[in-house]
Scaffold this motif. Sequence first.
Motif, mmCIF file in Angstrom:
data_model
loop_
_atom_site.group_PDB
_atom_site.id
_atom_site.type_symbol
_atom_site.label_atom_id
_atom_site.label_comp_id
_atom_site.label_asym_id
_atom_site.label_seq_id
_atom_site.Cartn_x
_atom_site.Cartn_y
_atom_site.Cartn_z
ATOM 1 N N LEU B 140 9.878 0.698 3.233
ATOM 2 C CA LEU B 140 10.569 1.049 4.470
ATOM 3 C C LEU B 140 11.139 2.458 4.357
ATOM 4 O O LEU B 140 11.008 3.290 5.266
ATOM 5 C CB LEU B 140 11.689 0.041 4.705
ATOM 6 N N LEU B 141 11.756 2.713 3.202
ATOM 7 C CA LEU B 141 12.343 4.029 2.959
ATOM 8 C C LEU B 141 11.264 5.105 3.013
ATOM 9 O O LEU B 141 11.436 6.165 3.645
ATOM 10 C CB LEU B 141 13.026 4.019 1.590
ATOM 11 N N ALA B 142 10.147 4.805 2.355
ATOM 12 C CA ALA B 142 9.059 5.776 2.330
ATOM 13 C C ALA B 142 8.536 6.045 3.738
ATOM 14 O O ALA B 142 8.266 7.196 4.117
ATOM 15 C CB ALA B 142 7.926 5.266 1.442
ATOM 16 N N ALA B 146 8.622 9.583 5.432
ATOM 17 C CA ALA B 146 7.348 10.167 5.819
ATOM 18 C C ALA B 146 7.304 10.427 7.324
ATOM 19 O O ALA B 146 6.651 11.359 7.798
ATOM 20 C CB ALA B 146 6.205 9.257 5.404
ATOM 21 N N ALA B 147 8.026 9.594 8.080
ATOM 22 C CA ALA B 147 8.023 9.772 9.528
ATOM 23 C C ALA B 147 8.858 10.990 9.927
ATOM 24 O O ALA B 147 8.546 11.678 10.896
ATOM 25 C CB ALA B 147 8.558 8.516 10.209
ATOM 26 N N SER B 230 -0.819 5.485 3.022
ATOM 27 C CA SER B 230 -1.946 5.985 3.809
ATOM 28 C C SER B 230 -2.430 4.910 4.771
ATOM 29 O O SER B 230 -2.727 5.175 5.932
ATOM 30 C CB SER B 230 -3.099 6.389 2.900
ATOM 31 N N PHE B 231 -2.471 3.680 4.274
ATOM 32 C CA PHE B 231 -2.924 2.555 5.074
ATOM 33 C C PHE B 231 -2.028 2.371 6.300
ATOM 34 O O PHE B 231 -2.465 2.062 7.389
ATOM 35 C CB PHE B 231 -2.916 1.301 4.209
ATOM 36 N N LEU B 232 -0.719 2.590 6.071
ATOM 37 C CA LEU B 232 0.231 2.428 7.169
ATOM 38 C C LEU B 232 0.268 3.668 8.058
ATOM 39 O O LEU B 232 1.034 3.734 9.000
ATOM 40 C CB LEU B 232 1.619 2.151 6.606
ATOM 41 N N GLY B 233 -0.539 4.650 7.702
ATOM 42 C CA GLY B 233 -0.633 5.818 8.558
ATOM 43 C C GLY B 233 0.396 6.884 8.296
ATOM 44 O O GLY B 233 0.515 7.835 9.050
ATOM 45 N N VAL B 234 1.201 6.735 7.243
ATOM 46 C CA VAL B 234 2.202 7.763 6.968
ATOM 47 C C VAL B 234 1.894 8.516 5.680
ATOM 48 O O VAL B 234 2.683 9.322 5.232
ATOM 49 C CB VAL B 234 3.625 7.173 6.893
ATOM 50 N N GLY B 235 0.749 8.238 5.090
ATOM 51 C CA GLY B 235 0.408 8.887 3.836
ATOM 52 C C GLY B 235 -0.516 10.055 4.073
ATOM 53 O O GLY B 235 -0.393 10.789 5.059
#
Lengths: 592, 294
Positions: B140-142, B146-147, B230-235
């Motif tokens: 969550l923090l990441a 990242a957002a 990356s999978f969650l779109g923030v990587g």
Amino acid sequence: MMPAEQTLSGATTAPDTSPVLSVEGLTVSVRTEFGLRPLVEDLSFTLNRGETLAIAGESGSGKSITSLAIMGLLPPPAVRVTAGSIRLGQTNLTTASEAQMRRIRGDRIAMIFQEPMTSLNPVLTIGTQLAEAMRAHEPISRQEARSRALAALTAVRLSQPERRLNQYPHELSGGMRQRVMIAMALALRPEVLIADEPTTALDVTVQREVLDLLRDLQRDLGTAIILITHDMGVVAEMADRVIVMKSGRMVEQAPVTTLFQAPAQPYTRDLLAAVPRMGGRTDTPAAISADAVASLSDVVVRFPIKGGLLGRTTLNVHAVEHVSFDIRRGETFALVGESGCGKSTIAKAMVGLVPHQGQITVGGHVLSPRGLDAPRSLRRRVQMVFQDPMAALDPRMRVGDLIAEPLLIHDIGTAADRRARAADLIRRVGLSPDQIDRYPHEFSGGQRQRICIARALALKPDLIIADESVSALDVSVQARVLALLQELQKEMGVAFLFISHDMAVVDSISDRVGVMYLGQIVEMGTRAQVFGDPRHPYTQRLIEAVPVPDPAHQREKTIRLAGDVPSPVHPVGSGPERLILRDVGGGHLVAM
Amino acid sequence: MVDLAAPASPKPKSTLRRLMERRLALFGFALILLVVGAAVFAPFIAPYAPEEQLFDGLTLEGAPLPPDARFIMGTDLLGRDLFSRMLYGAQTSLIIGVVANGLALLIGTLVGITAGFFRGWVGAALMRFTDLMMAFPALLLAICLAAIFKPSLWIVAMVIALVNWVQTARVIYTETTSLATRDFIAAERTLGAGTGRILFRHILPHLVPTIIVWGTLGISTTVLLEATLSFLGVGVQPPTPSWGNIIFENQTYFQAAPWLVFIPGAAIILLALAFNLVGDALRDVMDPTQRGRD
């Protein structure tokens, strides 16, 4: 004496001449990369019923390995019996299966270890552990096991045995724990009891009580005891026969009086000569200047114990209470006392490791009461040598760097100068300068302590504090390190504060002595005054308790007590009663 | 070969020399070199561009191609050459595994050693903060971090470092507290040694084995954490490949095209293993008390 003793006795020992245990040609080897290396070689002895056989020797002599071999507890798979036999009655223990050994252990052979705290399970009550030990060997009910556990505790003269059953090991003192171990070992009336350094970790007065207890129990039960020890005083007091071992081989075997009066082997003679003895010194004390190197005036060290919701100090540990003394230039001042009496705390306060109240003056400078903030220049004047030389040397540094480090810290000389000085000091303490690039683990215990001494000397201090510096060493090594210290003192005029629990060592090295009890000095004076004419009852008890390395020595019967040292913890605002020292003549101070 | 001129007590060999005598360490070292080489020379080795969706990279039904002579690792769901993607992915994964992980290790060590040595309110504050970070869901923090920042490889590396230091800090803290009470530290104090000297000359060297172990363990975790992000779109943003996101992109087709998960998975495991072997050997070789026992 006490009727309680009868509970374990009653077994009448019929005259039986066959040995309980016989060891023949025992060889124990460890597997290394270069093949088998023997730890014990070709050892043979017999143990008769009701006899105490002492196995004496210095570290690495194989005495503990022998006891583990008898118990079948050699650490697998590297160490094992490679030749010979161990017979317990008709059973050959070297070929017995693990299941057979388990039945024998505890039931027919029991063992007491050196450190009673680590050999008791800290999360089980004493009663549970005793009952477990019994139920493992005999099909008895919980109820019966418990009542027998109580009887066993009573037999070892533990005060309030009913209460002890429900206590945990940490609630008992070291001496009480060792009594519990003995109770556990003897509860099933084994034929053989192996006691591996049973009193080494205990204070002298407690050691005295435990030795007396062992002897009484043996008389009542007729158990044969194998006593493993490095302490020739304990050997002289306890043993009927002695085996002296050196590097895995038996050097000599003889009845105790013969061994002490007419040792046949040179090694035994050396070993006995190295044993420090009380009153063995006859030289007159050298004239010591009245000029004080360090002086303590009314020094108090207390450690707060915080409690309650607000984390306020509710209790204080009164480690050192109103202690005053001077150490004069070039003399050896010794502090003696049992564990927890505050002698090491004084040392720590003097080097600034703990904060103090009162005034400590070293070389004319007053030490900051807050401890750690002492200016660096002050630290040059006092150096310390610790008890365990392995722990006091950073294992990841080379010896040369370790010795030169104080010079580097105080920014003295160039790198080449420092290295030359380190080499010089290494030579001075009796090691070879080409060992300068080795690491501490490559040296023996005595050599490591020499390295610590060399490091302490590097800054040419006025005072060296030796906190139990020789207690971890074998007697022969101890004698040589003590001789080195005296030699260095003569040569450099450095003063020593020598802290020890060993009365005989203190007697052999000190000029003046202070006896501490519960944070206070109870008696202080020259060595001749304190040891020759002890006035305070505690000093007398301490001296009395020291085992004498002479089997012919007759000990006066004293009242045996299972007493405990009172606690030094007091609530805030109260404290122990302050003792007033009175001069009984010639500067001999005694607490009234 | 026997050197007849050798003196009675042979000179201790250099650390590098003794490291080179260990076969497993050499094997690990070779693997690391291979991966680094692949990452650096990816533009020259790769037969295709990593993003190129090849016209003949899929079967007529639109399924990915298994490994064959032309595509030695097969192709992925979009018909891209997996081998080329693995080579370019090595760049990303190495940066994450080495830089992000190294940064996390550095932060963790500094926090742990400071808190463990000074104790008091400094230590309490640092360790409570560490506990807070531990209790907070790292993912969550990441995602939050990242957002806030615009996703890029370096931001991802920083985010990973910021969430991954806590375990190291905890372990280093515990070790430092026990080291600080050892006799040789007290001995140093009585010699007059200052705080810096005690911390960096006497405590830090003893922590090296722990740091090495945590460092090598951290490589696979960080590489996979990057994949999760990356999978969650923030990587790392597609189509840039990384070993982790190759796995995640293709995991739904695991049964039909196992090589798409198996090959990058094996690569991550081998990289972690390689660092582990080298780290282990390094730890043994640097410990003077082990000298002469190997």
